[in-house]
Design a protein around this motif. Sequence first.
Motif, short mmCIF file in Angstrom:
data_model
loop_
_atom_site.label_atom_id
_atom_site.label_comp_id
_atom_site.label_asym_id
_atom_site.label_seq_id
_atom_site.Cartn_x
_atom_site.Cartn_y
_atom_site.Cartn_z
N ILE A 91 0.86 -1.21 0.05
CA ILE A 91 -0.04 -0.13 -0.12
C ILE A 91 0.77 1.26 -0.06
N TYR A 92 1.96 1.12 0.72
CA TYR A 92 2.78 2.51 0.73
C TYR A 92 3.93 2.23 -0.33
N ARG A 93 4.35 1.12 -0.71
CA ARG A 93 5.42 1.03 -1.84
C ARG A 93 4.80 1.50 -3.09
N GLU A 94 3.83 1.24 -3.32
CA GLU A 94 3.52 1.57 -4.95
C GLU A 94 3.46 2.97 -4.89
N ASP A 95 3.00 3.95 -4.01
CA ASP A 95 2.91 5.37 -3.97
C ASP A 95 4.23 6.03 -4.01
N LEU A 96 5.30 5.38 -2.88
CA LEU A 96 6.44 6.10 -2.87
C LEU A 96 7.55 5.45 -4.13
N GLN A 97 7.15 4.37 -4.78
CA GLN A 97 8.06 4.10 -5.72
C GLN A 97 7.93 5.15 -6.97
N ARG A 98 6.85 5.84 -6.99
CA ARG A 98 6.75 6.79 -7.99
C ARG A 98 7.81 7.99 -7.86
N LEU A 99 8.04 8.25 -6.78
CA LEU A 99 9.09 9.28 -6.26
C LEU A 99 10.29 8.90 -6.83
N LEU A 100 10.64 7.68 -6.76
CA LEU A 100 12.28 7.32 -7.06
C LEU A 100 12.63 7.76 -8.34
N TYR A 101 12.00 7.74 -9.26
CA TYR A 101 12.66 8.42 -10.53
C TYR A 101 12.80 9.86 -10.66
N PRO A 102 11.86 10.57 -10.23
CA PRO A 102 12.09 12.13 -10.07
C PRO A 102 13.30 12.43 -9.07
N ILE A 103 13.47 11.67 -8.03
CA ILE A 103 14.74 11.71 -7.13
C ILE A 103 15.84 11.50 -7.90
N PHE A 104 15.98 10.31 -8.77
CA PHE A 104 16.92 9.93 -9.39
C PHE A 104 17.51 11.09 -10.53
N ILE A 105 16.42 11.57 -11.14
CA ILE A 105 16.67 12.75 -11.93
C ILE A 105 17.23 14.07 -11.28
N TYR A 106 16.81 14.44 -10.04
CA TYR A 106 17.09 15.53 -9.27
C TYR A 106 18.64 15.32 -8.71
N CYS A 107 18.92 14.00 -8.70
CA CYS A 107 20.52 13.66 -8.22
C CYS A 107 21.43 13.92 -9.40
N LEU A 108 20.99 13.54 -10.55
CA LEU A 108 21.78 13.52 -11.64
C LEU A 108 21.98 15.11 -12.09
N LEU A 109 20.67 15.80 -12.10
CA LEU A 109 21.20 17.15 -12.32
C LEU A 109 21.93 17.95 -11.22
N ASP A 110 21.60 17.70 -10.11
CA ASP A 110 22.42 18.40 -8.98
C ASP A 110 24.07 18.28 -9.14
N LEU A 111 24.43 16.79 -9.62
CA LEU A 111 25.63 16.54 -9.84
C LEU A 111 26.15 17.28 -11.15
N ILE A 112 25.27 17.34 -11.98
CA ILE A 112 25.91 18.23 -13.37
C ILE A 112 25.97 19.61 -12.84
N TYR A 113 25.06 20.11 -12.13
CA TYR A 113 25.28 21.63 -11.72
C TYR A 113 26.43 21.64 -10.81
N LEU A 114 26.90 20.78 -10.14
CA LEU A 114 28.13 20.98 -8.85
C LEU A 114 29.40 20.51 -9.90
N GLN A 115 29.24 20.31 -11.08
CA GLN A 115 30.30 19.96 -11.97
C GLN A 115 30.92 18.58 -11.49
N LYS A 116 30.18 17.61 -11.03
CA LYS A 116 30.90 16.46 -10.37
C LYS A 116 30.72 15.41 -11.40
N THR A 117 31.64 15.32 -12.47
CA THR A 117 31.39 14.46 -13.56
C THR A 117 31.56 12.81 -13.25
N VAL A 118 32.64 12.73 -12.53
CA VAL A 118 33.01 11.41 -12.06
C VAL A 118 31.86 10.75 -11.11
N GLU A 119 31.47 11.85 -10.21
CA GLU A 119 30.20 11.28 -9.22
C GLU A 119 28.70 10.97 -10.13
N PHE A 120 28.82 11.82 -11.08
CA PHE A 120 27.53 11.80 -11.89
C PHE A 120 27.69 10.32 -12.76
#
Length: 108
Positions: free
Chosen positions: A42-71
């Motif tokens: 019941i909780y997993r289905e709703d919260l799994q929808r957030l995993l992809y946007p958080i993934f994208i946010y992390c990628l974009l933040d790493l690019i913004y911080l110019q952390k290519t190796v960490e990206f």
Amino acid sequence: LQDDYLKYLVMSKLFPESVDGVRNYTMSYQELYKFVTGLIDIYREDLQRLLYPIFIYCLLDLIYLQKTVEFKDFFDTNCSLIEELAVPGRVEELDQLRKLRSEQDIDH
């Protein structure tokens, strides 16, 4: 709550700084993924929808911080987790995201 405070609150809980003062997105995202996928249905289905946007946010933040190796490390380590969610169209999006290396790549 103000947007900046809310962002700080969420990010400080999801991605606390490691001992050397560097955010460890890879480890934190994996812990979040394990937590969400370990929840009851019941909780997993709703919260799994957030995993992809958080993934994208992390990628974009790493690019913004110019952390290519960490990206690259974050993407290579966690891309398979996103693929496991089996959402149509994500494979093509992930292929495009894999090519990003700088803020200029985002505009094109």
